[in-house]
Structure formats: C-alpha cells, structure tokens
Design a protein around this motif. Structure first.
Motif, PDB file in Angstrom:
ATOM      1  N   ALA A   1       1.341  -1.456  -0.508  1.00 36.67           N
ATOM      2  CA  ALA A   1      -0.183   0.108   0.016  1.00 36.67           C
ATOM      3  C   ALA A   1       0.948   1.145  -0.188  1.00 36.67           C
ATOM      4  N   CYS A   2       0.443   2.555  -0.604  1.00 31.34           N
ATOM      5  CA  CYS A   2       0.943   3.508  -0.752  1.00 31.34           C
ATOM      6  C   CYS A   2       0.325   4.704   0.475  1.00 31.34           C
ATOM      7  N   GLN A   3       1.193   4.791   1.330  1.00 33.98           N
ATOM      8  CA  GLN A   3       0.116   6.140   2.186  1.00 33.98           C
ATOM      9  C   GLN A   3       1.520   7.452   2.409  1.00 33.98           C
ATOM     10  N   CYS A   4       0.907   8.394   2.793  1.00 32.21           N
ATOM     11  CA  CYS A   4       1.424   9.389   2.908  1.00 32.21           C
ATOM     12  C   CYS A   4       2.289   9.369   4.453  1.00 32.21           C
ATOM     13  N   PRO A   5       3.510  10.496   4.635  1.00 26.79           N
ATOM     14  CA  PRO A   5       3.953  10.734   5.775  1.00 26.79           C
ATOM     15  C   PRO A   5       2.957  10.996   6.378  1.00 26.79           C
ATOM     16  N   PRO A   6       2.910  10.765   7.906  1.00 26.31           N
ATOM     17  CA  PRO A   6       2.926  11.348   8.749  1.00 26.31           C
ATOM     18  C   PRO A   6       2.415  12.807   8.889  1.00 26.31           C
ATOM     19  N   GLY A   7       1.579  14.003   9.155  1.00 24.79           N
ATOM     20  CA  GLY A   7       1.492  15.467   8.767  1.00 24.79           C
ATOM     21  C   GLY A   7       1.110  15.629   7.164  1.00 24.79           C
ATOM     22  N   TYR A   8       0.433  14.539   5.861  1.00 22.01           N
ATOM     23  CA  TYR A   8       0.696  14.783   5.374  1.00 22.01           C
ATOM     24  C   TYR A   8      -0.883  13.552   4.613  1.00 22.01           C
ATOM     25  N   GLN A   9      -1.439  14.285   4.158  1.00 19.74           N
ATOM     26  CA  GLN A   9      -3.380  13.868   4.080  1.00 19.74           C
ATOM     27  C   GLN A   9      -3.080  13.729   2.192  1.00 19.74           C
ATOM     28  N   LYS A  10      -3.326  12.328   1.737  1.00 20.82           N
ATOM     29  CA  LYS A  10      -3.652  12.537   0.078  1.00 20.82           C
ATOM     30  C   LYS A  10      -4.787  12.974  -0.118  1.00 20.82           C
ATOM     31  N   ARG A  11      -4.375  14.012  -1.569  1.00 22.90           N
ATOM     32  CA  ARG A  11      -5.813  14.636  -1.842  1.00 22.90           C
ATOM     33  C   ARG A  11      -5.602  14.461  -3.683  1.00 22.90           C
ATOM     34  N   GLY A  12      -6.262  13.156  -4.265  1.00 19.97           N
ATOM     35  CA  GLY A  12      -5.822  13.103  -5.760  1.00 19.97           C
ATOM     36  C   GLY A  12      -4.737  11.883  -5.338  1.00 19.97           C
ATOM     37  N   GLU A  13      -3.474  12.364  -6.013  1.00 15.95           N
ATOM     38  CA  GLU A  13      -2.847  11.563  -6.413  1.00 15.95           C
ATOM     39  C   GLU A  13      -1.367  11.937  -5.718  1.00 15.95           C
ATOM     40  N   GLN A  14      -1.702  12.723  -5.274  1.00 16.21           N
ATOM     41  CA  GLN A  14      -0.576  13.287  -4.221  1.00 16.21           C
ATOM     42  C   GLN A  14      -0.236  13.174  -2.956  1.00 16.21           C
ATOM     43  N   CYS A  15       0.401  14.136  -1.368  1.00 19.84           N
ATOM     44  CA  CYS A  15       0.141  14.381  -0.495  1.00 19.84           C
ATOM     45  C   CYS A  15       0.340  15.266  -0.417  1.00 19.84           C
ATOM     46  N   VAL A  16      -0.248  16.207   0.793  1.00 22.98           N
ATOM     47  CA  VAL A  16      -0.331  17.571   0.395  1.00 22.98           C
ATOM     48  C   VAL A  16       0.116  17.635   2.407  1.00 22.98           C
ATOM     49  N   ASP A  17       0.510  18.929   2.698  1.00 20.46           N
ATOM     50  CA  ASP A  17       0.694  19.212   3.976  1.00 20.46           C
ATOM     51  C   ASP A  17      -0.267  19.643   4.918  1.00 20.46           C
ATOM     52  N   ILE A  18      -1.096  18.823   6.050  1.00 20.68           N
ATOM     53  CA  ILE A  18      -2.683  18.822   7.061  1.00 20.68           C
ATOM     54  C   ILE A  18      -1.860  20.079   7.132  1.00 20.68           C
ATOM     55  N   ASN A  19      -2.954  21.722   7.214  1.00 25.02           N
ATOM     56  CA  ASN A  19      -2.510  22.554   8.019  1.00 25.02           C
ATOM     57  C   ASN A  19      -3.723  22.681   8.943  1.00 25.02           C
ATOM     58  N   GLU A  20      -3.249  22.172   9.841  1.00 22.12           N
ATOM     59  CA  GLU A  20      -3.354  21.117  11.664  1.00 22.12           C
ATOM     60  C   GLU A  20      -4.984  22.824  12.566  1.00 22.12           C
ATOM     61  N   CYS A  21      -3.837  23.948  11.909  1.00 19.71           N
ATOM     62  CA  CYS A  21      -4.523  25.161  12.969  1.00 19.71           C
ATOM     63  C   CYS A  21      -6.106  24.813  12.312  1.00 19.71           C
ATOM     64  N   ASP A  22      -6.544  24.865  11.194  1.00 25.81           N
ATOM     65  CA  ASP A  22      -7.487  24.950  10.621  1.00 25.81           C
ATOM     66  C   ASP A  22      -8.715  24.026  10.555  1.00 25.81           C
ATOM     67  N   ALA A  23      -7.458  22.327  10.541  1.00 27.45           N
ATOM     68  CA  ALA A  23      -8.294  21.295  10.438  1.00 27.45           C
ATOM     69  C   ALA A  23      -8.802  20.930  11.681  1.00 27.45           C
ATOM     70  N   SER A  24      -8.283  21.136  12.278  1.00 27.94           N
ATOM     71  CA  SER A  24      -8.510  20.543  14.019  1.00 27.94           C
ATOM     72  C   SER A  24      -7.619  21.261  14.956  1.00 27.94           C
ATOM     73  N   ASN A  25      -8.346  22.358  15.102  1.00 29.27           N
ATOM     74  CA  ASN A  25      -7.320  23.109  15.851  1.00 29.27           C
ATOM     75  C   ASN A  25      -7.336  22.658  17.507  1.00 29.27           C
ATOM     76  N   GLN A  26      -6.077  22.022  18.000  1.00 25.49           N
ATOM     77  CA  GLN A  26      -6.345  21.693  19.483  1.00 25.49           C
ATOM     78  C   GLN A  26      -5.278  22.812  20.345  1.00 25.49           C
ATOM     79  N   CYS A  27      -5.134  23.557  19.709  1.00 23.00           N
ATOM     80  CA  CYS A  27      -3.927  24.709  20.917  1.00 23.00           C
ATOM     81  C   CYS A  27      -5.355  25.883  21.370  1.00 23.00           C
TER      82      CYS A  27
END
Length: 458
Positions: free
Chosen positions: A203-229
């Motif tokens: 299986a092909c997975q994206c590294p931690p901190g990234y998510q698959k969008r289409g065929e590319q791994c893009v950096d998750i903007n954690e502050c907008d998606a799930s801001n825990q701060c």
C-alpha cells in the motif's frame, strides 16, 4: 520353480509397499502459521495474543487465518462455527476446497477468509492438491495434502514447482512466501509517499502530517482542520506548534496555556501593591493616591477636588490625605493681622513677656525620609540696624528629631536628624530672638510649624 518365482515377486511387492509407506515429516508452514508436532500439521498463530499492542488508535485486535485484523471496538464479529468436513476423494478435492472458500467468503461469518480456488492454487499455502492426493479443510480453511497410505504425513517433493498466488513467490523450502515489494523496489508509490508492505500486496500511504488528495500528498493545515491549541496555533511542515498570548505560558501538555503570576516574579513591578489578573497584572495604590503611568502612586490633592472643610477652615493637603485648620488660628491676646500671622498688641501688658508675633506654617513630608535632611528654612522679615538675631527650637523637639542650624545672621535651616514614620503630626515652634548691640532692646517672634508625616514613603 513356479513356487520360487512366486516368492520372489511377493518379496518385491513388499519392498515396493514399504517404499510407498516411507514418509517425510513436513515442518515448513506459510507466514501466520506454525507446525504442530502433535497433530502433524500447520496451525494458525494467534498474533493478538503474542504481539503486544498489535492495534493502535483504540482499535481491537481480531485473530484471522494467517494474520489478524484491527477493527473498531464497536464492530460486531460473528464467527461461523464450521463443522469438520469429511475427507474428500481426490476427484472432489478441488471442488470441495473451492466450495469451502466460497462459504467462508459469503457466509454469515462476518470475517472473510480466502480459501482454495478451483484451480488448486493455495494463497501462501506452499503446495497444490493433485489428483493423487486427498484434500481436507479444517477450522481455518487451511488445505492439507495427505498421502493415502498415511493421512497424517505430508510428503515434500523438493523438485516440484508450485504455483503461488499473486504477491507470493516460491521459497527454497517449496513454500509460498510473501514478496516484499517495498524492499524489492517493485512498488509504484510516488516519491512523496511511503510504501507499506502487506501480505501478498503493498500500500502507498502519505507520511505523518500529510493527507492524500488525488494522487498527491499535501501538508495538512492542522490549525484550520483540528485546532487543539488553547490560544495561538502555528502550522509548520507536517505538524503544528502552540503558543500563548502575552501573560501566559505553555503548559506541560504543549497545548494549553497557564497564567503567569507576574506579581510573584518580582516585588518591584508596582510601587504599592501588585494584583495578578488573567494574562496580566495591575497596580493598586492606597487611599489618597492614584495610579500614574501604570505602576507608580501619586498623591491626590483633595483640597483641589473634594474636601469636607468648613467655611471658617482652610484645607491643607499632605501625602495621602488632607486636614482642615482654622483660618484664624490666633488666640488671645493675639489678633490676626494677615493670613496665618498673629500679633500681640504693644498696648497690652500681657504681650511684654511673650513673643511679639506667631506665624503659622504647614508642611508635609513622606514617611521614612532619609536623614539628615534639610526640611524647612526660617528667615527674618524685618531687619533692624545694630541688632543680633539668634534662632532656637522652643518646643516640639522633646525626642530630638530636629536640629536648627543658623545659616546667616537673619536665617536658619531646620534639619531632620531622625527618620519619621507616619501618619503623624508634629508641631514645632521655631523662635527668633532679636537684641540690639548694647542690650537695651529685646524682642522675639515664633514660627509655629506643623509637620504632617504621610503614611507611606511615596
């Protein structure tokens, strides 16, 4: 002769029968199975029992044929308790195995187990059922090959080529083993993906901190998606960091913020009193003072704002408060001639033995003033020719807090020689005695100084 020939053929038949009975112990099993020396067959390994913390993220481990599954804790597992199948003749072996596979995959078991296909290929199995063998499926649909002469023994033919399922290859022990496509470099994962080897696949997975969008791994903007701060969130490559507003510091969990008690860090933040507040601090001043520039205390002049003095009283402001004094302080036989000045008439016989005049003055000093310190100057207002002036403290210095130093023939300086603490009021009479050079004339005047010591050193 015929009898001898018959005995010879019988001996050869027995020898041949013994060769047929000879077996080779089979001890090589596929991944996820281990050899059972008692049952003389491969048995499933319960990874959920031997692998510590096999499933992450709150998932539960469910043992599976040749491996295990990680399922949500709320998942309902229904196990199909199959009855042991009877040994099937060789002609029906492949079909029975295929039926077992279909039953395991489409039944009510809930967990699908890959069985034996009609072609006779065993996924990861290590051998193929032939027409000369008998096939039996057990609890976990594992297909075994038995020699008809000894159903408990499994012969191995090292020179026999076996057919393995996709993702497996034949090993040197004539068993099908998983191909690690990630190590072999035969995967097709992108450069920004991570290859994860699976049983029979990858299986092909994206590294931690990234998510698959289409065929590319893009950096998750954690502050907008799930801001825990708790306060401020800053996105960084593949992760995020939390920061706090001014007046707060990051707690040990690196997410929440704790208030900084600035008042405990220093005793010099405020001139009087420091009050800690959420995210900040403030300074307070005592009654009679007001806060200036955020931290220092300044006296409030109540005589210019609001006071309770009567019409016949004058308001005198001092450090931290005010007092009301009579506008006419003169007492008999003195009469008021000007503001705060009382004179005893010469025509009055009582005035011959007392000071000719009394002048009332007021001053305020801070508590704990450094000493020695010059605080007040007295000076003659009328100068007579051929006269000599002397100065002294007539009253109000019983404890020796003051000293009067003559600075010129017509002036003197009152010196504070002991530190004073307030709030307190001192009334000191400073007397100037004037005599002529031949001693035929003598007069005196008093300056009655009211000293008010404030309650604080500011």
């Amino acid at each position: 002769m015929l009898k001898a020939l018959f005995l010879t053929m019988l001996t050869l038949a027995l020898v041949k029968s013994q060769d047929t009975e000879e077996t080779i112990t089979y001890t090589q099993c596929t991944d996820g199975y281990e050899w059972d020396p008692v049952r003389q067959q491969c048995k499933d390994i319960d990874e959920c029992d031997i692998v510590p913390d096999a499933c992450k993220g709150g998932m539960k481990c469910v043992n599976h044929y040749g491996g295990y599954l990680c399922l949500p804790k709320t998942a309902q597992i229904i196990v199909n308790n199959e009855q042991p199948q009877q040994e099937t003749p060789a002609a029906e072996g492949a079909g029975a195995a295929a039926n077992a596979a279909a039953t395991s995959s489409t039944g009510t078991g809930g967990v699908a187990a890959t069985g034996v296909a009609a072609s006779g290929v065993v996924p990861g199995g290590g051998f193929v059922a032939s027409a000369a063998a008998e096939v039996q499926t057990g609890r976990n649909n594992f297909v075994t090959r038995r020699n008809p002469s000894d159903p408990q023994r499994i012969p191995i033919n090292p020179s026999h080529r076996i057919q393995c399922a996709t993702g497996y290859e034949q090993s040197e022990h004539n068993v099908c083993q998983d191909i690690d496509e990630c190590t072999a470099g035969t995967h097709n994962c992108r450069a920004d993906q991570v290859c994860i080897n699976l049983r029979g696949s990858f299986a092909c997975q994206c590294p931690p901190g990234y998510q698959k969008r289409g065929e590319q791994c893009v950096d998750i903007n954690e502050c907008d998606a799930s801001n825990q701060c708790a306060q401020q969130c800053y996105n960084i490559l593949g992760s995020f960091i939390c920061q706090c507003n001014q007046g707060y510091e990051l707690s040990s969990d690196r997410l929440n913020c704790e208030d900084i008690d600035e008042c405990r860090t220093s005793s010099y933040l405020c001139q009087y009193q420091c009050v800690n507040e959420p995210g900040k601090f403030s300074c307070m001043c005592p009654q009679g003072y007001q806060v200036v520039r955020g931290r220092t205390c300044q006296d409030i002049n109540e005589c210019e704002t609001t006071n309770e003095c009567r019409e016949d009283e004058m308001c005198w402001n001092y450090h931290g408060g005010f007092r009301c004094y009579p506008r006419n302080p003169c007492q008999d036989p003195y009469v008021l001639t000007s503001e705060n000045r009382c004179v005893c008439p010469v025509s009055n016989a009582m005035c011959r033995e007392i000071p000719q005049s009394i002048v009332y003055k007021y001053m305020s000093i801070r508590s704990d003033r450094s000493v020695p310190s010059d605080i007040f100057q007295i000076q003659a207002t009328t100068i007579y020719a051929n006269t000599i002036n002397t100065f002294r403290i007539k009253s109000g210095n019983e404890n020796g807090e003051f000293y009067l130093r003559q600075t010129s023939p017509v002036s003197a300086m009152l010196v504070l020689v002991k530190s004073l603490s307030g709030p307190r009021e001192y009334i000191v009479d400073l007397e100037m005695v004037t005599v002529n050079s031949i001693g035929t004339f003598r007069t005196s005047s008093v300056l009655r100084l009211t000293i008010i010591v404030g309650p604080f050193s500011f």
